[in-house]
Structures are given as C-alpha cells and as structure tokens.
Design a protein around this motif. Structure first.
Motif, PDB file in Angstrom:
ATOM      1  N   PHE A  98      18.695   1.781   6.128  1.00  0.00           N
ATOM      2  CA  PHE A  98      17.134   2.283   5.888  1.00  0.00           C
ATOM      3  C   PHE A  98      17.402   3.739   5.486  1.00  0.00           C
ATOM      4  O   PHE A  98      16.914   4.076   4.405  1.00  0.00           O
ATOM      5  CB  PHE A  98      16.211   2.090   6.977  1.00  0.00           C
ATOM      6  N   LEU A 119      11.225   7.550  -0.601  1.00  0.00           N
ATOM      7  CA  LEU A 119       9.767   7.739  -0.059  1.00  0.00           C
ATOM      8  C   LEU A 119       9.179   8.817  -0.514  1.00  0.00           C
ATOM      9  O   LEU A 119       9.663   9.961  -0.650  1.00  0.00           O
ATOM     10  CB  LEU A 119       9.694   7.546   1.440  1.00  0.00           C
ATOM     11  N   THR A 166       6.188  10.936   5.579  1.00  0.00           N
ATOM     12  CA  THR A 166       6.937   9.688   6.204  1.00  0.00           C
ATOM     13  C   THR A 166       8.208   9.811   6.898  1.00  0.00           C
ATOM     14  O   THR A 166       8.614   8.771   7.657  1.00  0.00           O
ATOM     15  CB  THR A 166       7.269   8.994   4.531  1.00  0.00           C
ATOM     16  N   CYS A 184       8.786   7.508  10.338  1.00  0.00           N
ATOM     17  CA  CYS A 184      10.284   6.561  10.314  1.00  0.00           C
ATOM     18  C   CYS A 184      11.153   6.910  11.418  1.00  0.00           C
ATOM     19  O   CYS A 184      11.544   5.885  12.004  1.00  0.00           O
ATOM     20  CB  CYS A 184      10.871   6.671   8.970  1.00  0.00           C
ATOM     21  N   ILE A 239       9.399   5.487  14.500  1.00  0.00           N
ATOM     22  CA  ILE A 239       9.282   4.182  14.730  1.00  0.00           C
ATOM     23  C   ILE A 239      10.932   3.566  15.113  1.00  0.00           C
ATOM     24  O   ILE A 239      11.055   2.856  15.879  1.00  0.00           O
ATOM     25  CB  ILE A 239       9.234   3.436  13.279  1.00  0.00           C
ATOM     26  N   TYR A 281       7.997  -3.105  17.597  1.00  0.00           N
ATOM     27  CA  TYR A 281       8.455  -2.212  16.883  1.00  0.00           C
ATOM     28  C   TYR A 281       9.686  -2.853  15.824  1.00  0.00           C
ATOM     29  O   TYR A 281      10.116  -2.562  14.713  1.00  0.00           O
ATOM     30  CB  TYR A 281       8.975  -1.142  17.456  1.00  0.00           C
ATOM     31  N   LEU A 289       7.610  -4.287  12.983  1.00  0.00           N
ATOM     32  CA  LEU A 289       7.170  -3.039  12.170  1.00  0.00           C
ATOM     33  C   LEU A 289       8.214  -2.597  11.254  1.00  0.00           C
ATOM     34  O   LEU A 289       8.079  -2.363  10.338  1.00  0.00           O
ATOM     35  CB  LEU A 289       6.259  -2.014  13.032  1.00  0.00           C
ATOM     36  N   SER A 290       9.433  -2.625  12.034  1.00  0.00           N
ATOM     37  CA  SER A 290      10.856  -1.808  11.442  1.00  0.00           C
ATOM     38  C   SER A 290      11.200  -2.799  10.108  1.00  0.00           C
ATOM     39  O   SER A 290      11.346  -2.454   9.158  1.00  0.00           O
ATOM     40  CB  SER A 290      11.778  -1.785  12.150  1.00  0.00           C
ATOM     41  N   CYS A 329       8.547  -2.517   7.251  1.00  0.00           N
ATOM     42  CA  CYS A 329       9.064  -1.377   6.445  1.00  0.00           C
ATOM     43  C   CYS A 329      10.059  -1.514   5.486  1.00  0.00           C
ATOM     44  O   CYS A 329      10.151  -1.070   4.323  1.00  0.00           O
ATOM     45  CB  CYS A 329       9.048  -0.208   7.387  1.00  0.00           C
ATOM     46  N   SER A 366       9.179  -4.266   2.687  1.00  0.00           N
ATOM     47  CA  SER A 366       7.939  -3.801   1.991  1.00  0.00           C
ATOM     48  C   SER A 366       8.502  -2.302   1.008  1.00  0.00           C
ATOM     49  O   SER A 366       7.920  -2.293   0.038  1.00  0.00           O
ATOM     50  CB  SER A 366       6.635  -3.428   2.648  1.00  0.00           C
ATOM     51  N   LEU A 367       9.191  -1.643   1.478  1.00  0.00           N
ATOM     52  CA  LEU A 367       9.571  -0.422   0.907  1.00  0.00           C
ATOM     53  C   LEU A 367      10.875  -0.473  -0.046  1.00  0.00           C
ATOM     54  O   LEU A 367      11.222   0.411  -0.469  1.00  0.00           O
ATOM     55  CB  LEU A 367       9.544   0.588   1.926  1.00  0.00           C
ATOM     56  N   SER A 414      16.391  -8.913   7.305  1.00  0.00           N
ATOM     57  CA  SER A 414      15.380  -8.392   8.030  1.00  0.00           C
ATOM     58  C   SER A 414      13.945  -9.187   7.802  1.00  0.00           C
ATOM     59  O   SER A 414      12.996  -9.099   8.540  1.00  0.00           O
ATOM     60  CB  SER A 414      14.665  -6.897   7.231  1.00  0.00           C
TER      61      SER A 414
END
Length: 331
Positions: free
Chosen positions: A44, A52, A58, A62, A65, A173, A176-177, A180, A183-184, A217
């Motif tokens: 990542f 980003l 951001t 990150c 997180i 988390y 959430l990770s 991210c 989606s990113l 992921s």
C-alpha cells in the motif's frame, strides 16, 4: 441408540484431534497472518500511497490506520483473555495505556449502572470456581472470563474479557484497511494488468504480487467484514458467541412454557456498545476508538451491569442453565 452414541464418540474424537492439530499449528498461522498484513502494508505505502491527493492529510490518516491494525493485532495475540486462576490484570502505567476519564473510583462500580455480583459455580472439568459468563476452553483447558471463542487460526488463543475489545478493533481496522486498498488502488490494478495508458510499472512491488494482494484484500475484507458485523450485532445484543447459542436454547425453553426469555445483560444497543468498548463518563474517552491504546474492561468479570430489577435472566429457571458439556455437544 448404540449406533448414534458410537457416531457421536467418533465425532468427539475427530474434534479433539482437530483441536490438537490447530493448537500445534497456531503459531504458524499467526506468523502467516503477520507476513500477509506486513506485505499488504508495504504494498500500500509503495504503490498506492504516492498517488493519493493531499498527502499532508491522507498520509497521517493512513499511518494511523496501519498503527491501529498492527497494534490491535499485537494486543489480541499477546494479552491473556482472562483465566479465572490468573492474578487480576491491572492497568499499566506505560504510554500504551489510555487514562480513564474518572480516576477517583474503580471502573467496575458506577452510580449510573446497576452492577450486580456474578453468580459463582464450580467448573465440572477443572473444578475451578468460576463467575457467570465464564466457560471452559477445551483447547486451553482453562476457564476463561467472558469466554467468546477460541481462535487458533488468527490469534492462537481464546477471545475473552481482556482481549475481546482488541479482537473486534483488529477486525474493524482490517476491514477498513482492505477497503482503502481496494477502493484506492484500482488504477494501479489496471496498470498491473496492462490495460492502462501507462506502460511502465514504476513501483518496487512486482505487478503480479500487487494483483494477488489486491484480490486477497478484497476477499479478506468481505469475509472479515461479515464476521465483524456479526460480532458487533452480538455486542449490541449484550451477548458473546457462546451466549448467542445458549440464548436461542433458552428462548425455545421459555416459549414452550408460555414465557419470554429476557437477556439480563442487554441494556440497549448503544449502552451495550459503550460498555463493551468502555467509553463514556465511567470509562475512557471516545478517541480510544481511533488511537491504538490499551483499555481496561469496565468489569473484572466478577460483576456485571444489568437493567434495574434484574439479578438473572428472565424465562430461565435455576438449574436450567447450560453447562460447558451441554454447550459442546450442541455446537
């Protein structure tokens, strides 16, 4: 009857064999999890993070997180769940410990909650005196306070009173990770697949490794997201995984008598969440949900918050509570 008993004994033998195998392989599963999480984080920050927008905003988010992910996993793997024969776990003084909002009185007792002493019974398997909500883990061979389940694959120990919060935070988390990452990082996925207008892969992580981690992921995020949602729902009901199964049995028994089962640990969804995460005036600040610090549970396992007028579950008569043997045979 003889045939059914033989089949049951065979299943119990296979169950014990599975317990031994998963128990022995537990440390390797944890090592694999650490390797996968670390590889995903490296990927990542090497591939997705440089692209980003607003890096001054951001970037710290990150990093926070990632810190939550790693530290909550460290906590849930290393903090004992709370064995009945172990010394009481007290809050530490290091910087990894959050400070409660109210330092003048113990977290166990509060004028805002109806705290009642837990009923004490004797475990049939280890002969230990145990308060209610305690169950005997057949893999650890010990009684665990507020036992939820034994997790050999992810953390190689039980989830109980003292590490259940970190277990749920780790799952949250991790979801959430994964979100991210997926989606990113889709543009980099197209580049790795060779369907982007860019022809050069400018990152240190190989394209094939990135594609595999992207798919992993997405799968892990979906699977853990479902499991995390299930745990949060049980928390809002004032139940653990074991109690959720027990309460279904109690509801059937009470219904057959024309009665209604009422869970005496259920204080309402919002209050159940507050007590589980121990946030609010009688516990810790809400920012402990976003900063990976250690937090004491609101109780030591020898007393529980209940609605006013409740000393035990409604609809369950004394002597009808399931024992660990009965719970094991049903699951």
């Amino acid at each position: 009857m003889i045939c059914s008993r033989t089949v049951f004994r065979c299943f119990k033998a296979l169950e014990r064999l599975g317990d031994r195998i998963t128990g022995a392989a537990g440390p390797y599963f944890v090592g694999l999890a650490v390797l996968l999480i670390s590889t995903g984080a490296i990927c990542f920050f090497d591939v997705i993070m440089p692209s980003l927008s607003y890096p001054l905003i951001t970037g710290p988010i990150c990093i926070l997180i990632a810190l939550n992910l790693f530290l909550h996993y460290y906590y849930v793997c290393t903090i004992p769940p709370g064995f009945v024969d172990a010394p009481m776990q007290l809050a530490g003084t290091s910087r990894l410990w959050a400070q409660p909002l109210n330092k003048t009185r113990p977290l166990t007792w509060s004028s805002n909650l109806n705290i009642t002493r837990a009923n004490i019974t004797v475990c049939r398997k280890c002969a230990q005196r145990k308060p209610e909500r305690t169950h005997h883990c057949r893999i650890c061979n010990q009684c665990v306070l507020k036992y939820d389940h034994h997790c050999p694959v992810r953390i190689n120990q039980c989830v109980g009173l003292h590490n259940e919060r970190h277990f749920v935070m780790f799952m949250a988390y991790l979801c959430l990770s994964s979100l991210c990452f997926v989606s990113l990082g889709y543009e980099q996925l197209f580049l790795a697949l060779g369907v982007s207008y860019r022809v050069v892969w400018p990152y240190h992580v190989p394209p094939l490794a990135y594609m595999l981690l992207y798919i992993l992921s997405a799968v892990i995020g979906l699977a853990v997201g479902i499991m995390c949602s299930y745990h949060l729902w049980m928390i809002m009901q004032g139940e653990t995984s074991v109690e959720s199964q027990d309460h279904e049995h109690y509801r059937r028994v009470a219904s057959e008598r024309g009665e209604t089962f009422v869970n005496s640990y259920d204080l309402g969804k919002l209050q159940n969440l507050r007590l589980f995460f121990n946030i609010g005036p009688t516990g810790y600040s809400h920012w402990t949900l976003f900063v990976p610090l250690r937090v004491q549970p609101y109780t030591d396992g020898n007393a529980w918050a209940r609605p006013a007028g409740y000393e035990r579950h409604r609809g369950v008569r004394e002597g009808e509570e399931l024992t660990d043997d009965e719970e094991t045979s049903e699951t």
